[in-house]
Design an enzyme around this catalytic site. Sequence first.
Site, short mmCIF file in Angstrom:
data_model
loop_
_atom_site.label_atom_id
_atom_site.label_comp_id
_atom_site.label_asym_id
_atom_site.label_seq_id
_atom_site.Cartn_x
_atom_site.Cartn_y
_atom_site.Cartn_z
CD GLU A 28 -1.74 -2.35 1.21
OE1 GLU A 28 -0.63 -2.96 1.57
OE2 GLU A 28 -2.64 -3.28 0.78
CG HIS A 81 -12.02 -7.13 5.49
ND1 HIS A 81 -11.04 -7.68 6.30
CD2 HIS A 81 -11.57 -7.37 4.23
CE1 HIS A 81 -10.05 -8.33 5.55
NE2 HIS A 81 -10.45 -8.27 4.33
#
Lengths: 357, 336
Positions: free
Chosen positions: B60, B129
Amino acid sequence: MDISQVLTPDGVRVQNVELDTYLASVTADDVLSLYRDMAVVRRIDKEGFSLQRQGQLGLWAPCLGQEAAQIGTARALRATDFVFPSYRETGVIYVRGAENRDFVGTWRGETNSTYDPYRINTATMQIIIGAQTLHAVGYAMGITADGADDVAVAYFGDGASSQGDVNEAMVFASSFKAPVVFVCQNNQWAISEPVSVQSEFPIAGRAPGFGIPSMRVDGNDVLACLAAMRWATEHARNGHGPAFIEAVTYRMGPHTTSDDPTRYRDEEELETWRRRDPLDRVEKYLRAEGVLTDDVAADIAAEADRVGTAVREAALTMPNRAPLEVFDHAYATPHTGIEAERRAYAAYLAQFEGGAS
Amino acid sequence: MTTMTMGKALNQALRQAMTDDDKVVLMGEDIGALGGVFRITDALQDEFGAGRVIDTPLAESGIVGTAVGLAMRGYRPVVEIQFDGFVYPAFDQIVCQVAKLHYRTLGRVKMPITIRIPWAGGVGAAEHHSESPEAYFVHTAGLRVIAVSNPQDAYAMLQQAIACDDPVIFLEPKRLYHTKGEVDLDTHHTDVAPMGIARVARPGTDVTLVTYGAQVKTALDAAEAAADEGVSIEVIDLRSISPIDYETIDASVRKTGRVVVTHEASREAGVAAEVIASITERCFDWLETAPVRITGHDIPYPPSKLEKQHIPDLDRILDGVDRALGRQNSMTGVEL
Ligand SMILES: Cc1ncc(C[n+]2csc(CCOP(=O)(O)OP(=O)(O)O)c2C)c(N)n1
């Protein structure tokens, strides 16, 4: 891994099969010009140091001892290549065309970046260790997408090689065959941590694991650095993807002017490296070649002094920015939040004599 | 007007943005052949090629950091972070680089980067999540933060975000990806209201209910239920949580005199705190009662079987409305 060298610390030019190909056209006058840059940068560095000690700069990160690694690699670049330096790359930005104030404005705290990156194709110097390596790779991906043959270059230290970003940068560069050159200046120390804390294995040895060819060169040998960089840029420019150089050098001064290296390293080590001073060996070589006479040396010293004085002048005459400029450029497009804050602060300042400007 | 899901509207927005400007490139994990784990980039790689819809390594910080370099080279990267909880490894690049480069370079370097984040909970997902990290980004100067609540806004505002010369954190509520709505595909995004003007999602006169993202739907449901009891709630969808459109909020609060702010992110130093502090500064003389926050708890996001306890639902919001109205409510007699 071997450390490639073409000029010994005694100034003797030695054969190096790998590097000599890239030095075939280099004349003694070319070496003189590299030496001139190194001498000027050493003088700028000295000036920066004194300006800090005199309270004119908040901080200074000396590049003393790293002139060969910086000048040698930077001089191999084209103006259209794009460089992503760290905070220590005074020599690199000098070669890229930094103006006098560009060396000191940021350390004085007037702006975060004194130069326009697009004027000298060099990004603002980076303080976050290793972050710029990813920027270089992204920029290089853009070069590829543009169909251009420029290269992007990331400069970073041995400590930075431990950062996730540097390792992610190598993954991206390799996967996308990005035309990027990684230049790790292994100056043996990351503030007080010796390179052995970052890596027991030569740093250049890691790159091949990412599929990136690498070279380990004597970072105090300006010709070896120039040749290595010519190898690396040629590789990247010709579509073969990234290349990695570890320039093995030494930070002769403190990490920054706030640092006290006597707490963690001994005089003996420093002395060993003093004997490998990057300027001395070029000087010996050029004297032996008869190119560096006393007259030429005096001329170079005068030029270095002139630049040093000009840098000092630039620091001392740097204008302070107007109070409300603190809000400028936080956003590129109108932003209601910051505009309201600016209005409120302007109204506050307006109560005082002189008001807001 | 066409009816489509929010996911499809986002897909159409990306397609339109890439057609309008060939400097727009998409980057992210699995966004190519797969079309992203939520299929938002579905078929775009086939259409625009692997050079413009880039499947990146699983890194990321690398994704956002290379987007910085691409932006410096004149590209407009649109980054997909696979899930909200995975933006943290990129946090340094976002707050130290993306947010600051324009300021640091006195405006010479622009960062037209859009960071799309499938965001927040309510879908029964695994740990990490269902995060609501918006306050971190709202707190960071240099970033704009957009949270969409319906397909039409998703379509227009994503294109506006991409066209914007500032970096935009673009939050897409996961639980709305399959929600359908009308989308006007024929109107160009430059012709609609500028990005970040709040929307009065339902007019009302008694209480101002401020929210954003998927909570807009819950707030509207609460307003509907309140109407049955004779309470008229004005629901404001912020759409932009940095900057916040206080003109729209002020107008509402000066009318109703009562405020409830709701979001599913935790309460401490959250967006509701910011909105209420600003309302208090701006509209104190109009307030009839203390503003009320109805938010997620100050806990790590709970396991999915418990998430209903975390995300404010219609009843918790109505309880807050009662507080704002000075009626009996769960806090009556409770010491804080
Ligand atoms: C992400 C990050 N962590 C820590 C620091 C503090 N810091 C500044 S310089 C430095 C050492 C860097 O060493 P190296 O990469 O070898 O470069 P050198 O300074 O020796 O040129 C540290 C730890 C920082 N600037 N950024």
